[in-house]
Motif scaffolding. Structure first.
Motif, PDB file in Angstrom:
ATOM      1  N   ASP A   1       0.836  -1.195   0.000  1.00  0.00           N
ATOM      2  CA  ASP A   1       0.000   0.000   0.000  1.00  0.00           C
ATOM      3  C   ASP A   1       0.877   1.253   0.000  1.00  0.00           C
ATOM      4  OD1 ASP A   1      -1.857   1.956   0.280  1.00  0.00           O
ATOM      5  OD2 ASP A   1      -2.641   1.276   2.213  1.00  0.00           O
ATOM      6  N   PRO A   2       0.826   2.074  -1.035  1.00  0.00           N
ATOM      7  CA  PRO A   2       1.636   3.298  -1.086  1.00  0.00           C
ATOM      8  C   PRO A   2       1.238   4.306   0.000  1.00  0.00           C
ATOM      9  CG  PRO A   2       0.094   3.212  -2.924  1.00  0.00           C
ATOM     10  CD  PRO A   2       0.025   1.871  -2.277  1.00  0.00           C
ATOM     11  N   LEU A   3      -0.015   4.222   0.451  1.00  0.00           N
ATOM     12  CA  LEU A   3      -0.437   5.135   1.510  1.00  0.00           C
ATOM     13  C   LEU A   3       0.307   4.831   2.820  1.00  0.00           C
ATOM     14  CD1 LEU A   3      -4.297   5.317   0.884  1.00  0.00           C
ATOM     15  CD2 LEU A   3      -2.535   6.984   0.234  1.00  0.00           C
ATOM     16  N   ARG A   4       0.490   3.555   3.083  1.00  0.00           N
ATOM     17  CA  ARG A   4       1.226   3.176   4.287  1.00  0.00           C
ATOM     18  C   ARG A   4       2.674   3.640   4.204  1.00  0.00           C
ATOM     19  NH1 ARG A   4       1.890   3.040   9.457  1.00  0.00           N
ATOM     20  NH2 ARG A   4       3.500   1.545  10.122  1.00  0.00           N
ATOM     21  N   LEU A   5       3.294   3.490   3.010  1.00  0.00           N
ATOM     22  CA  LEU A   5       4.669   3.944   2.829  1.00  0.00           C
ATOM     23  C   LEU A   5       4.777   5.442   3.057  1.00  0.00           C
ATOM     24  CD1 LEU A   5       7.598   3.455   2.049  1.00  0.00           C
ATOM     25  CD2 LEU A   5       6.917   3.670  -0.367  1.00  0.00           C
ATOM     26  N   SER A   6       3.799   6.177   2.591  1.00  0.00           N
ATOM     27  CA  SER A   6       3.791   7.630   2.775  1.00  0.00           C
ATOM     28  C   SER A   6       3.688   7.988   4.258  1.00  0.00           C
ATOM     29  CB  SER A   6       2.628   8.247   2.004  1.00  0.00           C
ATOM     30  OG  SER A   6       2.551   9.630   2.243  1.00  0.00           O
ATOM     31  N   ALA A   7       2.830   7.232   4.970  1.00  0.00           N
ATOM     32  CA  ALA A   7       2.665   7.500   6.400  1.00  0.00           C
ATOM     33  C   ALA A   7       3.957   7.205   7.157  1.00  0.00           C
ATOM     34  CB  ALA A   7       1.509   6.662   6.951  1.00  0.00           C
ATOM     35  N   VAL A   8       4.629   6.120   6.780  1.00  0.00           N
ATOM     36  CA  VAL A   8       5.889   5.772   7.443  1.00  0.00           C
ATOM     37  C   VAL A   8       6.946   6.856   7.204  1.00  0.00           C
ATOM     38  CG1 VAL A   8       7.832   4.168   7.399  1.00  0.00           C
ATOM     39  CG2 VAL A   8       5.496   3.301   7.456  1.00  0.00           C
ATOM     40  N   GLU A   9       7.056   7.312   5.967  1.00  0.00           N
ATOM     41  CA  GLU A   9       8.061   8.326   5.656  1.00  0.00           C
ATOM     42  C   GLU A   9       7.750   9.643   6.365  1.00  0.00           C
ATOM     43  OE1 GLU A   9      10.768   7.856   4.416  1.00  0.00           O
ATOM     44  OE2 GLU A   9      10.605   5.989   3.315  1.00  0.00           O
ATOM     45  N   GLU A  10       6.466   9.957   6.478  1.00  0.00           N
ATOM     46  CA  GLU A  10       6.088  11.185   7.178  1.00  0.00           C
ATOM     47  C   GLU A  10       6.467  11.103   8.659  1.00  0.00           C
ATOM     48  OE1 GLU A  10       2.018  13.770   8.141  1.00  0.00           O
ATOM     49  OE2 GLU A  10       2.016  12.244   6.557  1.00  0.00           O
ATOM     50  N   ARG A  11       6.236   9.934   9.254  1.00  0.00           N
ATOM     51  CA  ARG A  11       6.586   9.740  10.665  1.00  0.00           C
ATOM     52  C   ARG A  11       8.102   9.815  10.854  1.00  0.00           C
ATOM     53  NH1 ARG A  11       4.968  10.449  15.827  1.00  0.00           N
ATOM     54  NH2 ARG A  11       5.836   8.845  17.233  1.00  0.00           N
ATOM     55  N   ARG A  12       8.831   9.221   9.946  1.00  0.00           N
ATOM     56  CA  ARG A  12      10.285   9.266  10.038  1.00  0.00           C
ATOM     57  C   ARG A  12      10.801  10.701   9.914  1.00  0.00           C
ATOM     58  NH1 ARG A  12      13.399   5.635   6.099  1.00  0.00           N
ATOM     59  NH2 ARG A  12      15.081   6.005   7.613  1.00  0.00           N
ATOM     60  N   ALA A  13      10.168  11.494   9.083  1.00  0.00           N
ATOM     61  CA  ALA A  13      10.567  12.895   8.930  1.00  0.00           C
ATOM     62  C   ALA A  13      10.344  13.664  10.230  1.00  0.00           C
ATOM     63  CB  ALA A  13       9.794  13.544   7.789  1.00  0.00           C
ATOM     64  N   ALA A  14       9.245  13.371  10.915  1.00  0.00           N
ATOM     65  CA  ALA A  14       8.964  14.043  12.193  1.00  0.00           C
ATOM     66  C   ALA A  14      10.009  13.664  13.242  1.00  0.00           C
ATOM     67  CB  ALA A  14       7.561  13.674  12.674  1.00  0.00           C
ATOM     68  N   LEU A  15      10.379  12.387  13.264  1.00  0.00           N
ATOM     69  CA  LEU A  15      11.405  11.952  14.221  1.00  0.00           C
ATOM     70  C   LEU A  15      12.763  12.549  13.885  1.00  0.00           C
ATOM     71  CD1 LEU A  15      10.464   8.185  14.628  1.00  0.00           C
ATOM     72  CD2 LEU A  15       9.963  10.054  16.195  1.00  0.00           C
ATOM     73  N   THR A  16      13.070  12.647  12.579  1.00  0.00           N
ATOM     74  CA  THR A  16      14.353  13.232  12.163  1.00  0.00           C
ATOM     75  C   THR A  16      14.450  14.689  12.587  1.00  0.00           C
ATOM     76  OG1 THR A  16      14.496  11.724  10.266  1.00  0.00           O
ATOM     77  CG2 THR A  16      15.836  13.728  10.184  1.00  0.00           C
TER      78      THR A  16
END
Length: 572
Positions: A297-312
């Protein structure tokens, strides 16, 4: 004492009398080297200039008789020293380069250890010591020493409260002065904590998300690989003719099962192939499940990358990883609690400061009262001694005063300046004759009068806080005639209870000594072992004659010298 290569002294032994020893000699003969030597033995400052020219080092060795159990002995034994037949051996070496070494009772010790013993062994008084007693703080210390526990007890309590007040005041000033900086720090911490709370990081979350992002980014390739592997292991339904690993292994097992009863070795191999078949079945099932569960699911990948950006964003500001960010938040929360408690801390410190100031005021009043009472006794005792030193009309008194200071402590209804020793300014005053107003001894006493005041002070001290040995270095300077005789008589009386050593140029003083030492140079300008000798009989008369008239053989001087000796013997 044995003195080697010190100043003009090449090698000499000084044997001091248990009573009164007078050290005499021509000017420049090296009499003051006795004082210097004793100062070195008692931890005085080493100076390369003291080393005799051409010598590698100066050495002073001393033998001091002590009593077992004395505090001096206890401290010496703590330093590793050993007594030598009831005596303490001390040595001090000063090299031409200025390096110094000290030995106490056969052990090498720091020079500071000798200095610790000094106050209890010897009281040294010279021209520089007189100048020291002209300072107000030295006069206060002298009065406190005379007062004893009456001042020492409240002074110890005062000093403890004073130190605590200083610490409290420093902390309070720091908090108040840095209020703006601390407010800025608190705002920064709150901003960071709010930012972290908005993201709510979880320990290890950054590692888990990195793995998931890697998986989601290659979902198609992973699915194809899992499907192909499953087909190779368990077969492809769309290709019934295809050969897979599970089918081949099953065929091999059937072939061995038919003949396994004929050979146990073959039966073992058949069992192992059976285990392989079971493992292949498990792997095939897991491969099928992995392919079915793989989320592309590309939506899940987008959510993961968004979360990683917040942590970064958090790790860029507050730590190298999420664990460090969480640690920063915990520490910052504790610091913020501390900063937010400043107002309460200010109130606590202010209350403690006010209580300590009130306590100091009470203790300062107790000190003033004790010093005032002791000053009257001290002044009366010194005045009585001055009467014995040809100053019958002199009067000594103390001025004890305070300086008003709006920022000071309250004593007797006034705010006065205070320091580590209380609020009192103590000054020794002298009225040398009737009708003369009391003036500070620095202004009211001539050189000779000042010498006698110093001697009177020491005699009074001897009755309240005695030391075994007193050393006077020409404190009779500027004195002559009848006053000199009285000084000699007073020193002789002091020597009845203590050892007294006097470096003097006055025959009136030397005549009262139990032992007279002559320091004289040889032709080459040095003092050798034979250059310090005990004078007795005719030799002593000759030296006193020289001191009186500059002529050893003058009949008039000899008669006067013999008269001085007779007077001293009669007084004894």
């Amino acid at each position: 004492m044995r003195i080697r290569s010190l100043g003009v002294i090449d090698d000499a032994v000084v044997e001091l009398s248990p009573g009164f020893t007078a050290v005499t000699g021509e000017t420049g003969a090296g009499k003051t080297m006795v004082v210097t030597s004793l100062g070195l033995l008692l931890g005085g400052r080493a100076d390369a200039a003291l080393v005799r020219i051409g010598a590698e080092k100066a050495v002073v060795e001393g033998r001091i008789t002590v009593s077992p159990g004395d505090s001096v002995v206890v401290r010496a034994e703590e330093a590793g020293a050993e007594l030598d037949d009831g005596a303490l051996l001390i040595s001090r070496t000063v090299s031409a380069e200025g390096r110094s070494r000290a030995h106490l009772g056969g052990r090498s010790v720091p020079v500071g250890v000798l200095a610790e013993l000094a106050d209890e062994l010897v009281a040294v008084h010279g021209q520089t010591d007189q100048q020291g007693l002209l300072k107000l703080n030295r006069q206060r210390q002298a009065l406190d020493r005379y007062a004893g526990d009456a001042v020492a007890v409240p002074l110890a309590k005062y000093t403890e409260a004073y130190r605590r007040l200083r610490a409290v005041s420093v902390e309070l000033d720091e908090i108040v002065t840095r209020a703006r900086e601390r407010a800025q720090e608190a705002d920064m911490l709150r901003y960071g904590l709010d930012e972290i709370a908005g993201v709510e990081p979880r320990a290890g979350e950054d590692v888990e998300l990195a793995e998931e992002a890697e998986r989601l980014g290659h979902a198609e390739a992973l699915s194809s690989a899992a499907t192909a592997a499953h087909a190779a292991v368990a077969g492809n339904p769309e290709d019934p003719e295809g050969i897979d690993a599970a089918t081949l292994v099953a065929g091999a097992q059937r072939a061995l099962e038919a003949v396994r009863s004929y050979d146990p070795a073959l039966a073992t191999l058949a069992d192992r192939i059976g285990e392989i078949g079971i493992l292949l079945g498990d792997v095939a099932g897991e491969l099928a499940g992995y392919a079915d569960d793989l989320d592309a699911d590309p939506l899940r990948l987008s959510a993961v990358e968004e979360r990683r950006a917040a942590l970064t964003a958090l790790t860029r500001k507050y730590g190298e990883d999420v664990a460090a960010v969480i640690t920063w938040a915990e520490q910052s929360a504790a610091r913020l609690t501390e900063l937010d408690g400043d107002d309460e801390r200010i109130d606590e410190l202010t209350a403690e400061r006010d209580a300590l100031r009130a306590e100091l005021g009470g203790l300062a009043q107790a000190l003033t009262d004790a010093r005032t009472e002791a000053a009257e006794r001290f002044a009366a005792a010194v005045t009585a001694e001055l009467a014995s030193l040809a100053m019958p009309h002199a009067r000594v008194s103390f001025a004890i005063r305070q300086t008003e200071d709006p920022d000071g402590v309250e004593v007797g209804g006034r705010a006065v300046a205070y320091g580590p020793a209380g609020v009192d300014e103590v000054e020794l005053l002298l009225a040398p004759h009737p009708g003369a107003p009391p003036r500070p001894i620095a202004k009211g006493a001539s050189g000779g009068e000042l010498s006698r005041v110093m001697l009177a002070v020491e005699v009074v001290f001897a009755g309240t806080d005695p030391v075994p040995t007193y050393l006077f270095d020409e404190v009779d300077a500027g004195v002559g005639g009848k006053a000199a005789v009285e000084i000699g008589r007073r020193l002789a009386r002091l020597a009845r209870t203590a050892q007294v050593v006097v470096v003097t140029h006055l025959p009136q003083v030397a005549a009262f000594a139990d032992r007279q030492l002559l320091v004289e140079k040889t032709n080459d300008g040095s003092v050798t072992r034979s250059g310090v000798k005990v004078l007795e009989g005719e030799e002593r008369v000759r030296e006193l004659s020289r001191m009186l008239a500059g002529q050893e053989d003058s009949e008039t001087a000899r008669a006067h010298a013999e008269e001085l000796l007779a007077t001293a013997r009669a007084d004894a």
